[in-house]
Design a protein around this motif. Sequence first.
Motif, PDB file in Angstrom:
ATOM      1  N   ALA A  26       0.824  -1.209   0.000  1.00 42.85           N
ATOM      2  CA  ALA A  26       0.000   0.000   0.000  1.00 42.85           C
ATOM      3  C   ALA A  26       0.858   1.259   0.000  1.00 42.85           C
ATOM      4  O   ALA A  26       0.537   2.238  -0.666  1.00 42.85           O
ATOM      5  CB  ALA A  26      -0.946  -0.006   1.195  1.00 42.85           C
ATOM      6  N   VAL A  27       1.975   1.231   0.733  1.00 40.57           N
ATOM      7  CA  VAL A  27       2.873   2.397   0.765  1.00 40.57           C
ATOM      8  C   VAL A  27       3.486   2.610  -0.610  1.00 40.57           C
ATOM      9  O   VAL A  27       3.496   3.728  -1.137  1.00 40.57           O
ATOM     10  CB  VAL A  27       3.979   2.230   1.825  1.00 40.57           C
ATOM     11  N   THR A  28       3.978   1.551  -1.203  1.00 43.01           N
ATOM     12  CA  THR A  28       4.624   1.655  -2.516  1.00 43.01           C
ATOM     13  C   THR A  28       3.632   2.169  -3.555  1.00 43.01           C
ATOM     14  O   THR A  28       3.965   3.046  -4.359  1.00 43.01           O
ATOM     15  CB  THR A  28       5.180   0.287  -2.945  1.00 43.01           C
ATOM     16  N   ALA A  29       2.424   1.652  -3.534  1.00 43.23           N
ATOM     17  CA  ALA A  29       1.418   2.069  -4.511  1.00 43.23           C
ATOM     18  C   ALA A  29       0.903   3.476  -4.233  1.00 43.23           C
ATOM     19  O   ALA A  29       0.469   4.172  -5.152  1.00 43.23           O
ATOM     20  CB  ALA A  29       0.247   1.087  -4.502  1.00 43.23           C
ATOM     21  N   GLY A  30       0.963   3.913  -2.990  1.00 46.07           N
ATOM     22  CA  GLY A  30       0.334   5.171  -2.613  1.00 46.07           C
ATOM     23  C   GLY A  30       1.175   6.414  -2.757  1.00 46.07           C
ATOM     24  O   GLY A  30       0.645   7.518  -2.819  1.00 46.07           O
ATOM     25  N   VAL A  31       2.485   6.262  -2.808  1.00 45.86           N
ATOM     26  CA  VAL A  31       3.338   7.440  -2.876  1.00 45.86           C
ATOM     27  C   VAL A  31       3.439   7.898  -4.319  1.00 45.86           C
ATOM     28  O   VAL A  31       3.863   7.164  -5.199  1.00 45.86           O
ATOM     29  CB  VAL A  31       4.740   7.156  -2.287  1.00 45.86           C
ATOM     30  N   GLN A  32       2.997   9.129  -4.542  1.00 46.40           N
ATOM     31  CA  GLN A  32       3.062   9.721  -5.871  1.00 46.40           C
ATOM     32  C   GLN A  32       4.124  10.814  -5.850  1.00 46.40           C
ATOM     33  O   GLN A  32       4.296  11.501  -4.849  1.00 46.40           O
ATOM     34  CB  GLN A  32       1.710  10.303  -6.270  1.00 46.40           C
ATOM     35  N   LYS A  33       4.798  10.963  -6.931  1.00 42.23           N
ATOM     36  CA  LYS A  33       5.913  11.891  -7.043  1.00 42.23           C
ATOM     37  C   LYS A  33       5.549  13.291  -6.530  1.00 42.23           C
ATOM     38  O   LYS A  33       4.709  13.969  -7.101  1.00 42.23           O
ATOM     39  CB  LYS A  33       6.363  11.974  -8.496  1.00 42.23           C
ATOM     40  N   GLY A  34       6.225  13.702  -5.439  1.00 42.77           N
ATOM     41  CA  GLY A  34       6.091  15.049  -4.922  1.00 42.77           C
ATOM     42  C   GLY A  34       4.758  15.381  -4.275  1.00 42.77           C
ATOM     43  O   GLY A  34       4.501  16.521  -3.943  1.00 42.77           O
ATOM     44  N   ARG A  35       3.908  14.408  -4.103  1.00 45.69           N
ATOM     45  CA  ARG A  35       2.585  14.679  -3.543  1.00 45.69           C
ATOM     46  C   ARG A  35       2.378  13.880  -2.277  1.00 45.69           C
ATOM     47  O   ARG A  35       3.162  13.026  -1.922  1.00 45.69           O
ATOM     48  CB  ARG A  35       1.518  14.336  -4.585  1.00 45.69           C
ATOM     49  N   ALA A  36       1.284  14.156  -1.638  1.00 48.51           N
ATOM     50  CA  ALA A  36       0.929  13.422  -0.428  1.00 48.51           C
ATOM     51  C   ALA A  36       0.563  11.988  -0.787  1.00 48.51           C
ATOM     52  O   ALA A  36       0.269  11.670  -1.933  1.00 48.51           O
ATOM     53  CB  ALA A  36      -0.254  14.107   0.255  1.00 48.51           C
ATOM     54  N   LEU A  37       0.579  11.171   0.200  1.00 46.79           N
ATOM     55  CA  LEU A  37       0.116   9.798   0.044  1.00 46.79           C
ATOM     56  C   LEU A  37      -1.343   9.861  -0.387  1.00 46.79           C
ATOM     57  O   LEU A  37      -2.161  10.519   0.256  1.00 46.79           O
ATOM     58  CB  LEU A  37       0.262   9.071   1.380  1.00 46.79           C
ATOM     59  N   ALA A  38      -1.670   9.229  -1.509  1.00 45.01           N
ATOM     60  CA  ALA A  38      -3.026   9.290  -2.054  1.00 45.01           C
ATOM     61  C   ALA A  38      -4.041   8.804  -1.016  1.00 45.01           C
ATOM     62  O   ALA A  38      -3.795   7.832  -0.300  1.00 45.01           O
ATOM     63  CB  ALA A  38      -3.112   8.460  -3.326  1.00 45.01           C
ATOM     64  N   GLN A  39      -5.180   9.482  -0.945  1.00 51.65           N
ATOM     65  CA  GLN A  39      -6.176   9.202   0.091  1.00 51.65           C
ATOM     66  C   GLN A  39      -6.638   7.742   0.130  1.00 51.65           C
ATOM     67  O   GLN A  39      -6.715   7.174   1.219  1.00 51.65           O
ATOM     68  CB  GLN A  39      -7.386  10.139  -0.047  1.00 51.65           C
ATOM     69  N   PRO A  40      -6.919   7.104  -1.006  1.00 49.51           N
ATOM     70  CA  PRO A  40      -7.332   5.695  -0.890  1.00 49.51           C
ATOM     71  C   PRO A  40      -6.252   4.831  -0.225  1.00 49.51           C
ATOM     72  O   PRO A  40      -6.562   3.920   0.537  1.00 49.51           O
ATOM     73  CB  PRO A  40      -7.568   5.258  -2.335  1.00 49.51           C
ATOM     74  N   HIS A  41      -5.004   5.135  -0.488  1.00 46.60           N
ATOM     75  CA  HIS A  41      -3.913   4.371   0.110  1.00 46.60           C
ATOM     76  C   HIS A  41      -3.759   4.710   1.594  1.00 46.60           C
ATOM     77  O   HIS A  41      -3.452   3.845   2.401  1.00 46.60           O
ATOM     78  CB  HIS A  41      -2.612   4.616  -0.649  1.00 46.60           C
ATOM     79  N   ARG A  42      -3.992   5.978   1.937  1.00 43.94           N
ATOM     80  CA  ARG A  42      -3.966   6.372   3.355  1.00 43.94           C
ATOM     81  C   ARG A  42      -5.044   5.614   4.121  1.00 43.94           C
ATOM     82  O   ARG A  42      -4.802   5.122   5.227  1.00 43.94           O
ATOM     83  CB  ARG A  42      -4.188   7.876   3.495  1.00 43.94           C
ATOM     84  N   ASP A  43      -6.226   5.512   3.532  1.00 41.99           N
ATOM     85  CA  ASP A  43      -7.323   4.790   4.181  1.00 41.99           C
ATOM     86  C   ASP A  43      -6.981   3.315   4.355  1.00 41.99           C
ATOM     87  O   ASP A  43      -7.231   2.723   5.413  1.00 41.99           O
ATOM     88  CB  ASP A  43      -8.620   4.930   3.370  1.00 41.99           C
ATOM     89  N   THR A  44      -6.388   2.731   3.330  1.00 43.30           N
ATOM     90  CA  THR A  44      -5.982   1.319   3.396  1.00 43.30           C
ATOM     91  C   THR A  44      -4.930   1.128   4.478  1.00 43.30           C
ATOM     92  O   THR A  44      -5.028   0.193   5.292  1.00 43.30           O
ATOM     93  CB  THR A  44      -5.438   0.846   2.033  1.00 43.30           C
ATOM     94  N   LEU A  45      -3.929   1.997   4.484  1.00 41.19           N
ATOM     95  CA  LEU A  45      -2.875   1.908   5.498  1.00 41.19           C
ATOM     96  C   LEU A  45      -3.445   2.076   6.899  1.00 41.19           C
ATOM     97  O   LEU A  45      -3.064   1.363   7.829  1.00 41.19           O
ATOM     98  CB  LEU A  45      -1.783   2.941   5.230  1.00 41.19           C
ATOM     99  N   TYR A  46      -4.351   3.016   7.036  1.00 43.59           N
ATOM    100  CA  TYR A  46      -5.016   3.244   8.324  1.00 43.59           C
ATOM    101  C   TYR A  46      -5.660   1.942   8.808  1.00 43.59           C
ATOM    102  O   TYR A  46      -5.446   1.511   9.943  1.00 43.59           O
ATOM    103  CB  TYR A  46      -6.057   4.358   8.164  1.00 43.59           C
ATOM    104  N   ASP A  47      -6.435   1.314   7.934  1.00 45.79           N
ATOM    105  CA  ASP A  47      -7.114   0.067   8.289  1.00 45.79           C
ATOM    106  C   ASP A  47      -6.126  -1.052   8.613  1.00 45.79           C
ATOM    107  O   ASP A  47      -6.313  -1.803   9.571  1.00 45.79           O
ATOM    108  CB  ASP A  47      -8.052  -0.379   7.166  1.00 45.79           C
TER     109      ASP A  47
END
Length: 164
Positions: A26-47
């Motif tokens: 989820a971390v690898t998929a969620g990190v976008q260049k120069g931006r915040a961790l994408a919200q769907p990935h943040r939600d997944t990581l949270y869970d």
Amino acid sequence: MPVDPVALLEREHDMILNQLRMIETAVTAGVQKGRALAQPHRDTLYDLLLFFTDRVGVHFDRESVLIAALSRSLGPERKECGQLQGLKDEHRALKADATAIIKKLDGKAVSLSRAERADPFGIKTFVRQYRAHLSCEERILYVLADMRLTNEQKQRVCSRMLQV
């Protein structure tokens, strides 16, 4: 056939390792260049991280039963008792780390610096530390249990573990 307490804990370690792999994905998929961790990935990581603040407590309690039995078996003068207590202290620290990461994930999304993209919210460090902890338990706690506890003691330990 009686259940081996070490085998039970090892199966739980496999489940924990699977959870850690899902977090890494989820971390690898969620990190976008120069931006915040994408919200769907943040939600997944949270869970996924909630597991490490709540449900993993049963595993920690079961290991505490084994640690108590080993401490009695080894006696108070053995240096291994200090190492065993250290494992319990690590349980508390890992739970606190997971809680801190969850709070960060729940916060407002912000752009990540290069360093933060390398380890957003300290998640990769958490995964690495957790794996090291599991490895240490398998090399110290589980080996000591196999070597020092009789079959009868193992059965009593397992019976107590299953009541947790």
